[in-house]
Design an enzyme around this catalytic site. Structure first.
Site, short mmCIF file in Angstrom:
data_model
loop_
_atom_site.label_atom_id
_atom_site.label_comp_id
_atom_site.label_asym_id
_atom_site.label_seq_id
_atom_site.Cartn_x
_atom_site.Cartn_y
_atom_site.Cartn_z
N CYS A 199 31.70 63.82 28.38
CA CYS A 199 31.92 63.72 29.82
C CYS A 199 31.11 64.79 30.53
CB CYS A 199 33.40 63.86 30.17
SG CYS A 199 34.03 65.54 29.98
N ASP A 253 -7.44 65.03 47.16
CA ASP A 253 -6.26 65.22 48.02
C ASP A 253 -5.20 66.10 47.34
OD1 ASP A 253 -7.28 63.47 50.00
OD2 ASP A 253 -6.64 61.76 48.81
N ASP A 302 -5.48 59.82 46.76
CA ASP A 302 -5.95 59.36 45.46
C ASP A 302 -5.70 60.38 44.35
OD1 ASP A 302 -7.83 61.28 45.92
OD2 ASP A 302 -9.48 59.90 46.29
N CYS A 346 31.41 68.43 29.57
CA CYS A 346 30.62 68.82 28.40
C CYS A 346 29.20 69.20 28.82
CB CYS A 346 30.54 67.67 27.39
SG CYS A 346 32.11 67.10 26.76
N ASP A 403 -4.47 59.11 53.36
CA ASP A 403 -5.92 59.25 53.24
C ASP A 403 -6.57 57.89 53.50
OD1 ASP A 403 -8.43 60.50 52.44
OD2 ASP A 403 -8.26 59.27 50.63
#
Length: 840
Positions: free
Chosen positions: A12, A644, A640, A15, A441
Site C-alpha cells: 500500500c 530551440d 525542433d 509502504c 517556432d
C-alpha cells in the site's frame, strides 16, 4: 546517477512512503520516486557518496526487498505481467477462502437470517461443538491469507505499519476475542454455568475475521486486475519488440536472436515483417507502418537513405538496412524507458496525499485504540468496544489515497505514448494544463521546414518550362535551400537541365553564370538594379509575393527579364487547425522566428497566430520566452529540439516536435513523435483530463475516509443509532480502492481531437493566373522499367496531364494544367493494368 530498482513487499501507499523515507536518509541520495503500481523505485544519487548496494541495504533495513532490474527494454521475450500473476494468486485465495467462509457464515449467522439449520445446531448441548466448528473453519481462511499477517506484523515491528497491519490487527483482534469466548464457554460448561455459556456463545467473532480476510482479498484481486490494465501501454510496447532478425553475414542470410545484432549489420526485412532494430535503408523500398511508435495510421514510404525504427511493420515491399541502434538504444527501448520513468515520477499534486499517507496508518491505529477505550468506558461492553475498534481498523483505506495520483499518471502517460506523445515526467503532465501561452517556432514546426516553389511567372515570350529550365540549371550548383526548391520543381516536372559555366555566387544578393554562352543573372531586386537591368513591371509582382510571405527570385538574360520564381516555406496542413484549437482552449499562440518581419507577419496572418516575434536569433529565443514569463504567463515552447534547446529548457513546459526516431531530446519535457502541431493540442487536452481525474480521485479518497472512519468509530451512534459492522467496513475498504482505480481507467477512452484538414494539392501559380496542381499517386503492381514507362504513357496521354513515375517509390507525380478529375487519373492507371492505392 539515475538508477531504477525493483522493490518487493510493498502492499500500500504507506509502504511506498516508508521506502521513500528510508532511501532519502542515505547520504548522497538527491531524489527518490517510488512507484507502488510498478513495484519499482527511481533514485537520483551522487556516485561519489553512495552506491546501489547502500540503497538496497536501506530498503532491506526498512523491511522490504530491492534489486537492480535486468534489461527489460531489450527486444527479448517478454516475461509474464507480474500484476497478472499476482491477480491470479489472489483469485485462487479468494475462491479457496470462500469455500470455508460460506459454511462458517451459514452456521454463525443463519439463525439471525431465519435460514433453516439442522437440529444439531439448535441443541444447546452442542453449543461448544458448534463454536469449535466455526473456529476450525476460520483457521484455513487465516492460513490462506497469511500474507496479511507476515507483512503486517513485520512492518509493525519495523515501526512502519501499513494497510496489511490494519487488516492483521483487526482480524487477529476478532479471532483472539473469539478464542477468549471459547475459554469462557468451556469454563461455564465445566462449572455448570449455562448463562455464561449462552452469553459468550453469542459473542464469537470468527465469522467477522473470516469475512474481513475474504472481502479484503476480493477487493485486492479486483484492484490488482484494474492496476494491471493501467500498464497495458507499456506491455503493448514491449510486445512489439521482434525476437529475431534476418542478418546478412559473410554473404549469407541467417536468422539470429535480436540481442546478437550489432551496429553496422546489414538486415533484410521482408513483406509483413517487423523491423528488429533502428537503422538506415541501404537498398530496396517499401511502405512502413509506424503507428505503434508515432500513432500515425498512414504508412510512410521508405527508400535508400531513410531511417527506420525498431518495431515498425513493413507492408508490401522488401528492403535491407544497416543497423545504427541496437538493444536499449533503439527508439522502442527509449520510448519504454521514458514512459516507465514518467509513470514512476510524482506530480506536485500528489505531495499532499503522500504527506497524509505517511502518517495515516499510525493515526488510524491510535484512533482505533481510543475508540475501543471510549466504548468500553461508556458501555462497559467488551463486544461493543471490539466492534468499534475493529471496524475502524478495517474500514480505513490508505490505498485509495495513495492510488489516486499514480494510476491516473500511468494511464495518462501510456495513452500519450499510444498517440506518439512521450511525456517525460508527471510534473510536466501536470504543469501543461495550466499553460496560458504557447510559443511556437516557425520553421519546421508551423511550416514544412522545406522551401517549395509556389509561383512561376514568366516574361512575355517565355514559357514556364523555359523559365524553370534556366532557373534550375543556374541554381543547381548552389547550396542555398531556395536553390534546392527550384531544382526539385524542375525534376518533378521532368524538365532537362543545362550545364552551367562560370558559376559565381554573391552572398546575400544572388548568383550568375552562363548557359550556352549567354550570361544569366538570378537574385533579388537590388542585384538586378545594380546590373542595370529593367524589371519591366516585375517589381510590383515581386512586392505582392513578398507581402504574401514568399521570396521572389528574379531571373534575367543579358539585359532583359526572363521572369520571377517565388519560393516559400509553406505551412503544414494541420498548423492552422492547431492554432485554432489552442485558441479554443483559451491559450494564446506566439510565433517565434528568425525570418524578416514581413514574411513572418504573412505566415502568422495566414495561420491566425495572435502575436508574431520576428528576426530573433536562436540564442535570443530563450530571452523571448523569459520575457513572456516575466509578464506572469505560464509558457509552453514548441520547437525542433535543436536550435530551440535553450528556449525549451526555459519554458514551463518544453515540447520537441518532429523528433522522428531521435526521442531522447534532453531539453524537452514532452517529445512529439510526429511533426504535427495537433499533437501538442492533444497533449494539453490529455493533461487537463488527467489532472481532472486525479482531483476526482483525491476528493473521493478523502471523503471516503472522512465519512467512513467516524461512522466506524460510532460517532453518529448516539444520534442515529448506527454502528458499522467490521464486515461492512471490510467491504467498503475493498471497494474504495477499486473505485479509484476504475475511475482512472476511464482515461483509456481518451481520444485525440483529430480535426478534418482539407488536403490542399500543391499549387504552382503561373502568369496567366491559372493553377498547375500537383498530385501524388501510390501505385501497386509496377515491377520493372517497362511497367514504369507503361504507366507514364497512360497518364501523359490524358489532356492537361504531365506525369513522372518513380519505380522505386511506386509513385507517380502528376502535374495538372487543366481540370482533370481523380476518377479519370485512376481509370487511366487501372486500364493500363495497375492498381491505384492512394491519390492525394
Amino acid at each position: 546517477m539515475k538508477q531504477k530498482f525493483d522493490v518487493t513487499g510493498m502492499t500500500c501507499t504507506a509502504c511506498s512512503a516508508h521506502v521513500e523515507k528510508a532511501v532519502c536518509q542515505v547520504a548522497g541520495v538527491d531524489q527518490v520516486n517510488v512507484n507502488l503500481l510498478g513495484n519499482s523505485m527511481l533514485v537520483d544519487y551522487n556516485e561519489d557518496q553512495t552506491d546501489s548496494a547502500a540503497i538496497i541495504r536501506a530498503v532491506e533495513a526498512a523491511g522490504y526487498g530491492a534489486s537492480i532490474p535486468g534489461g527489460r527494454a531489450k527486444a527479448a521475450p517478454v516475461r509474464a505481467n507480474p500484476m497478472e500473476e499476482e491477480a491470479a494468486g489472489m483469485k485462487r485465495r479468494f475462491f479457496a477462502s470462500l469455500v470455508f467462509l460460506l459454511p462458517l457464515f451459514y452456521i454463525a449467522m443463519g439463525h439471525m437470517m431465519g435460514w433453516p439449520l439442522p437440529g444439531f445446531f439448535h441443541d444447546t448441548g452442542n453449543v461448544m461443538v458448534v463454536a469449535m466448528i466455526q473456529f476450525l473453519l476460520t483457521l484455513p481462511i487465516m492460513y490462506l491469507n497469511r500474507k496479511y499477517y507476515t507483512v503486517g506484523f513485520r512492518t509493525l515491528w519495523h515501526r512502519a505499519p501499513n494497510m496489511d497491519s490494519l487488516i492483521a490487527l483487526g482480524s487477529t483482534a476478532a479471532v483472539v476475542y473469539g478464542v477468549a469466548a471459547l475459554f469462557q464457554m468451556a469454563w461455564g460448561l465445566g462449572h455448570g454455568d449455562q448463562a455464561r455459556v449462552d452469553k459468550w456463545s453469542m459473542d464469537l467473532y470468527f465469522e467477522s475475521a473470516g469475512m474481513i480476510l475474504t472481502l479484503i482479498t476480493l477487493g485486492k484481486w479486483l484492484e490488482t486486475r484494474s492496476k494491471g490494465k493501467t500498464s497495458q501501454a507499456i506491455t503493448r510496447l514491449m510486445d512489439l519488440a521482434p525476437k529475431t532478425a534476418l542478418v546478412v553475414r559473410d554473404g549469407a542470410e541467417m536468422e539470429l536472436p535480436v540481442e546478437e545484432v550489432m551496429v553496422g549489420d546489414i538486415i533484410v526485412v521482408k513483406p509483413g515483417g517487423r523491423v528488429p532494430v533502428d537503422g538506415v535503408v541501404v537498398s530496396g523500398g517499401s511502405s512502413v507502418d509506424e503507428s505503434a511508435l508515432t500513432g500515425e495510421s498512414i504508412p510512410v514510404e521508405k527508400g535508400p537513405g531513410d531511417k527506420v525504427a525498431a518495431a515498425t511493420i513493413n507492408k508490401n515491399g522488401s528492403f535491407t538496412f544497416r543497423a545504427t541502434r541496437v538493444g536499449e538504444d533503439t527508439t522502442l527501448a527509449q520510448m519504454i524507458r521514458l514512459v516507465e520513468e514518467a509513470s514512476s515520477s510524482k506530480a506536485p499534486i500528489a505531495k499532499l496525499a503522500d504527506k497524509v499517507a505517511g502518517v495515516f496508518v499510525p493515526t488510524v491505529i491510535a484512533i482505533a485504540l481510543v475508540t475501543a477505550a471510549v466504548w468500553l468506558i461508556l458501555t462497559q461492553s467488551v463486544e461493543s468496544a471490539l466492534t468499534a475498534g475493529v471496524a475502524v481498523l478495517v474500514i480505513s483505506c490508505p490505498c485509495a489515497l495513495g492510488l489516486a495520483t499514480p494510476v491516473a499518471i500511468m494511464v495518462g502517460t501510456g495513452k500519450g505514448a499510444e498517440n506518439g506523445i512521450l511525456i517525460k515526467s508527471a510534473e510536466a503532465l501536470e504543469t501543461l494544463h495550466t499553460i496560458q501561452t504557447v510559443v511556437v517556432d516557425k520553421t519546421g514546426t508551423l511550416t514544412q521546414g522545406k522551401p517549395q516553389v509556389t509561383d512561376c511567372i514568366p516574361a512575355p515570350g517565355v514559357t514556364e518550362e523555359e523559365l524553370l529550365c534556366v532557373a534550375a540549371s543556374l541554381e543547381k550548383p548552389s547550396e542555398h535551400p531556395l536553390a534546392d526548391a527550384i531544382t526539385a520543381e524542375a525534376r518533378a516536372r521532368n524538365i532537362p537541365l543545362v550545364e552551367v559555366e562560370g558559376f559565381q555566387a554573391a552572398p546575400g544578393r544572388g548568383i550568375r553564370g552562363a548557359l550556352h554562352g549567354e550570361e544569366i543573372l538570378a537574385g533579388n531586386q537590388a542585384m538586378l538594379e545594380q546590373a542595370g537591368i529593367s524589371l519591366a513591371g516585375f517589381e510590383a509582382r515581386g512586392e505582392e509575393l513578398a507581402q504574401a510571405g514568399k521570396t521572389p527570385l528574379y531571373f534575367a538574360q543579358r539585359d532583359r527579364m526572363l521572369g520571377v520564381v517565388a519560393v516559400a516555406d509553406r505551412p503544414k496542413p494541420t498548423s492552422a487547425a492547431a492554432v485554432q484549437a489552442f485558441r479554443e482552449l483559451g491559450i494564446d499562440v506566439v510565433m517565434l522566428t528568425g525570418d524578416n518581419q514581413r514574411t513572418a507577419q504573412a505566415v502568422g496572418q495566414e495561420l491566425g497566430v495572435s502575436q508574431v516575434i520576428a528576426q530573433v536569433l536562436p540564442q535570443d529565443k530563450e530571452k523571448a520566452v523569459a520575457a513572456l514569463q516575466a509578464q506572469g504567463k505560464r509558457v509552453a515552447m514548441i520547437g525542433d529540439g535543436v536550435n530551440d534547446a535553450p528556449a525549451l529548457a526555459r519554458a514551463d513546459v518544453g515540447m520537441a516536435i518532429g523528433a522522428g526516431t531521435d526521442v531522447a531530446i534532453e531539453s524537452a519535457d514532452i517529445v512529439l513523435m510526429k511533426s504535427d502541431l495537433l499533437d501538442a493540442v492533444t497533449a494539453v487536452r490529455l493533461s487537463k483530463k488527467v489532472i481532472r481525474n486525479i482531483k476526482e480521485n483525491l476528493f473521493w479518497a478523502f471523503i471516503y475516509n472522512i465519512i467512513g472512519i467516524p461512522l466506524a468509530a460510532g460517532v453518529w451512534a448516539p444520534i442515529t443509532g448506527w454502528q458499522l459492522s467490521p464486515m461492512f467496513g471490510a467491504a467498503a475498504m475493498s471497494m474504495s480502492s477499486v473505485c479509484v482505480v476504475t475511475n482512472a481507467l476511464r482515461l483509456r477512452f481518451f481520444k485525440p481531437d483529430r480535426r478534418e484538414v482539407p488536403a490542399e494539392p500543391e499549387q504552382i501559380h503561373s502568369e496567366k493566373g491559372t493553377e498547375n496542381m500537383k498530385k501524388t499517386m501510390l501505385i501497386e503492381g509496377m515491377m520493372c522499367p517497362h511497367c514504369q514507362a507503361h504507366v507514364e504513357k497512360a497518364l501523359n496521354a490524358l489532356e492537361g496531364v504531365s506525369a513522372t513515375v518513380d519505380l522505386a517509390a511506386k509513385t507517380a507525380t502528376v502535374t495538372l494544367t487543366g481540370q482533370v478529375s481523380d476518377e479519370t487519373l485512376t481509370n487511366a492507371v487501372t486500364e493500363a493494368g495497375y492498381q491505384v492505392v492512394s491519390l492525394s
